[in-house]
Write an enzyme that holds these catalytic residues in place. Structure first.
Site, PDB file in Angstrom:
ATOM      1  CE1 TYR A 183      -4.305  -1.880   0.515  1.00 27.56           C
ATOM      2  CE2 TYR A 183      -3.005  -3.209   1.163  1.00 27.56           C
ATOM      3  CZ  TYR A 183      -4.432  -2.798   0.607  1.00 27.56           C
ATOM      4  OH  TYR A 183      -5.439  -3.938   0.641  1.00 27.56           O
ATOM      5  NE  ARG A 231      -2.737  -6.656   8.422  1.00 28.59           N
ATOM      6  CZ  ARG A 231      -2.334  -8.206   8.579  1.00 28.59           C
ATOM      7  NH1 ARG A 231      -1.081  -8.419   8.842  1.00 28.59           N
ATOM      8  NH2 ARG A 231      -3.273  -8.754   7.354  1.00 28.59           N
ATOM      9  CB  CYS A 373     -13.768 -12.364   2.056  1.00 29.07           C
ATOM     10  SG  CYS A 373     -12.929 -14.236   1.656  1.00 29.07           S
TER      11      CYS A 373
END
Length: 674
Positions: A183, A231, A373
């Site tokens: 990310y 994270r 999901c």
């Protein structure tokens, strides 16, 4: 007597916050308390509460952007929402003893999904990343622009202000999203995605400056005792842009390496991080952070346990950590401090309680299909396609619909006959019995499971096998009458003495009008998977869908040479198949040197191979055996008149060939109406 899994249920400290056990519900797309419009998603409240009731220690929802991802506006401007519904939710969760960290995100960078008309993120403008010219993961022809220093400082400030609101609302801590999975913040942290020459590029300290500034800003605004989790991907598992590495593969790391990771982890700790919530991977190797069925259990544990040696803060490991024996050993031995469980808690919200009580056979297993999901599809001609809703579960449609799909007793008790013991038949029988009906299930073979027995046959399908066992146990415990070796003919329908008849007879393999299709060296996919026919050393698979590619993998593991022939211009061209799963299968096919012939039509099957038509002309592919994986047709052994006269309901593949998600959802819809 000591509980076998006692280590998983000991308290854990994160900063000054005590978590009642070592189980962390990790963030997943679709589970944020805020919608894409920035408003509170009240419909998700029950989702959190059901898992808190079942004793999840720490709940971390899906990422919430510090800036509205669909346009202008910052999260810190939502004071009324934080002090209203968010605070109310915290009070409810705390009543069950669970803690809640809000995961805050800076953005996706080059991992941003590119949809038409998305503000600031379409092909007509340059979406941001760490550096100029970075290729978009989903559509590499789109190049990103580097984030300005002003935008960086605005983001740091937005994190701090949002964290202040979180603390006021009773949220127990913050998780920064993240130096993880490629990310935006991770793109700053990795040298090959950061070519900046200012104070945010170059050295490791500079590349981590963005995230460490965020940590320091939150601590300055909220106090040093307010917990921050980061994270963290220990390694990126990248061979290059859009190129992932497989478990055990020898490769040169393009992203964050194991050699660099200890120093990176220490930088986070020194800045003030109170926990590392860790795994591996990036969007270029998506299957490490979202492990498919092909990944081994606890796939990230070796790297995560290694990094724990270099920090003094708790380290949690995520990634197929739902095997209680592996998880317990990892925590008890000190390899890690806690386990991250995500999709398993979609499939079975009571996982924690069932583990603690030793009722492992009653846990509905997550089979790592991602169909419900994370159904982001990616194949030639489709840079990115999305079907369904994130955070749902193919095996458990109640997830994220806990209120509207709560199971209720039937108003009128009926006699229900279910014909077919595959997944659809077993599911509708289970639900009807739970509603109070008298249920009898008829299966013409000597075992339950239907075609899913074949689907679960490869060695890497352990969880699929567990799912069949789970259904069988649930039906037995509920007292469903099961009659094996019983084929129901149309003459017998009227003698079943049933108020409702459900036909769940599944599907049969397609037949193609091709010379040699029924030859001695041809094997239908199910026949191969069930071991009914042996194959030679050189095998051609007709059909490059999911089953055909999984068979190629299975053959490769057995030392066979596999080739795939596919009519379409790409293999795995299946809308709804998660890119995490398909990307790993593509890398497996690359690694095992499976020959793939796309835009190739089968002309004839001969004794020693197949004749095909390619764009360059006719071609002969030698083969000892030919496996046919060309799809399925619905199978209903009754004519329309018989069905109408007996008020029959047809579900699952017998109605329309689909996948587990569609089959199980149809079973729920029908059972809830009876």
């Amino acid at each position: 007597m000591k509980n076998k899994y006692e280590a998983l249920f000991k308290p854990m400290k994160i900063g000054n916050v005590t978590i009642k056990n070592r189980i962390v519900l990790c963030a997943m797309g679709g589970t944020s308390p805020f919608g894409m419009n920035g408003l509170f998603n009240d419909g998700i409240r029950k989702y959190y509460l059901e898992r808190a009731k079942a004793n999840v220690g720490l709940i971390i929802p899906g990422v919430t952007g510090v800036k509205n991802m669909m346009g202008d506006g910052y999260l810190y401007e939502k004071e009324d929402i934080f002090m209203g519904p968010v605070k109310s939710l915290m009070d409810e969760l705390h009543a069950y003893g669970s803690k809640f960290f809000l995961q805050l995100g800076a953005g996706f960078g080059r991992s941003q999904l590119i949809f038409p008309n998305m503000p600031g993120n379409d092909s007509n403008s340059a979406p941001i990343a760490a550096s100029d010219g970075m290729p978009n993961v989903w559509n590499p022809s789109i190049k990103h622009r580097g984030m300005t220093k002003e935008e960086i400082k605005e983001t740091v400030d937005a994190y701090a202000k949002a964290a202040v609101l979180c603390k006021r609302a009773g949220i127990d801590g913050i998780e920064i999203h993240a130096i993880h999975e490629g990310y935006l913040l991770d793109q700053f942290a990795i040298s090959n995605t950061n070519n900046r020459t200012d104070e945010y590029g170059g050295s490791l300290e500079n590349r981590f400056r963005f995230v460490t500034d965020i940590i320091k800003a939150i601590k300055a605004a909220c106090g040093s005792d307010y917990p921050i989790s980061v994270r963290y991907s220990v390694t990126s598992k990248m061979r290059g842009f859009n190129k992932g590495a497989l478990p055990g593969e020898d490769y040169v790391e393009f992203g964050r390496s194991m050699e660099e990771s200890p120093a990176a982890a220490r930088l986070l700790e020194v800045a003030g991080a109170d926990m590392l919530n860790a795994d591996n991977g990036s969007y270029d190797a998506w299957y490490w952070a979202h492990p498919p069925v092909y990944m081994p259990s606890a796939c990230n544990l070796p790297e995560v346990s290694y990094i724990k040696q270099f920090v003094n803060i708790p380290v949690v490991c995520a990634g197929r950590m739902n095997d209680p024996d592996i998880a317990e050993h990892a925590v008890e031995s000190g390899m890690i401090d806690g386990i991250g469980i995500a999709r398993q808690l979609l499939a079975d919200p009571q996982w924690c309680d069932k583990v603690r009580e030793g009722r492992l056979e009653d846990i509905r297993p997550c089979i790592a299909c991602h169909n419900g999901c994370f159904a982001f599809s990616h194949f030639k001609g489709l840079p990115c396609g999305f079907s369904g809703k994130m955070g749902n579960c193919a095996l458990n449609p109640v997830t994220l619909h806990e209120e509207e799909m709560a199971l209720k007793p039937a108003a009128i008790k009926k006699k229900v006959a279910v014909i077919g013991g595959g997944i659809g038949g077993m599911e509708v029988a289970r639900l009807c019995k739970m509603r109070g009906h008298d249920v009898t299930l008829y299966e013409k073979s000597d075992k339950l499971g239907g075609v899913f027995i074949a689907a679960a046959a490869p060695d890497f399908k352990k969880k699929d096998k567990e799912l069949i066992k789970w259904y069988i146990k649930q039906l037995s415990d509920l007292g469903v009458t099961i009659k094996l070796n019983t084929e129901i003919t149309k003459e017998m329908l009227g003698t079943l003495n049933a108020d409702e008849i459900v036909v769940a007879t599944g599907s049969i393999p397609k037949k193609l009008p091709i010379t040699g299709f029924d030859g001695d060296n041809t094997i239908e996919a199910v026949e191969y998977l069930l071991g009914k026919k042996q194959v030679g050393d050189n095998v051609v698979i007709i059909g490059g869908g999911l089953t055909g590619c999984e068979i190629a993998y299975d053959l490769s593991l057995k030392g066979k040479k596999a080739s795939i022939v596919e009519m379409q211009d790409d293999i795995l061209k299946i809308m709804g198949l998660s890119s995490a799963n398909s990307n790993m299968l593509r890398e497996i096919i690359r690694y095992y040197k499976v020959d793939v012939f796309t835009s190739t039509a089968l002309s004839e099957i001969k004794d020693n191979g197949v004749l095909v038509k390619t764009q360059e002309g006719d071609k002969f592919i030698p083969a000892d055996s030919v496996i046919l994986s060309v799809g399925y047709d619905s199978y209903v052994p009754f004519d329309n008149e018989t069905i109408t006269n007996n008020k029959v309901h047809i579900i699952g593949d017998a109605s329309k060939v689909g996948n587990l998600l569609t089959v199980i959802k149809e079973a729920y819809d029908l059972a809830y109406k009876m």
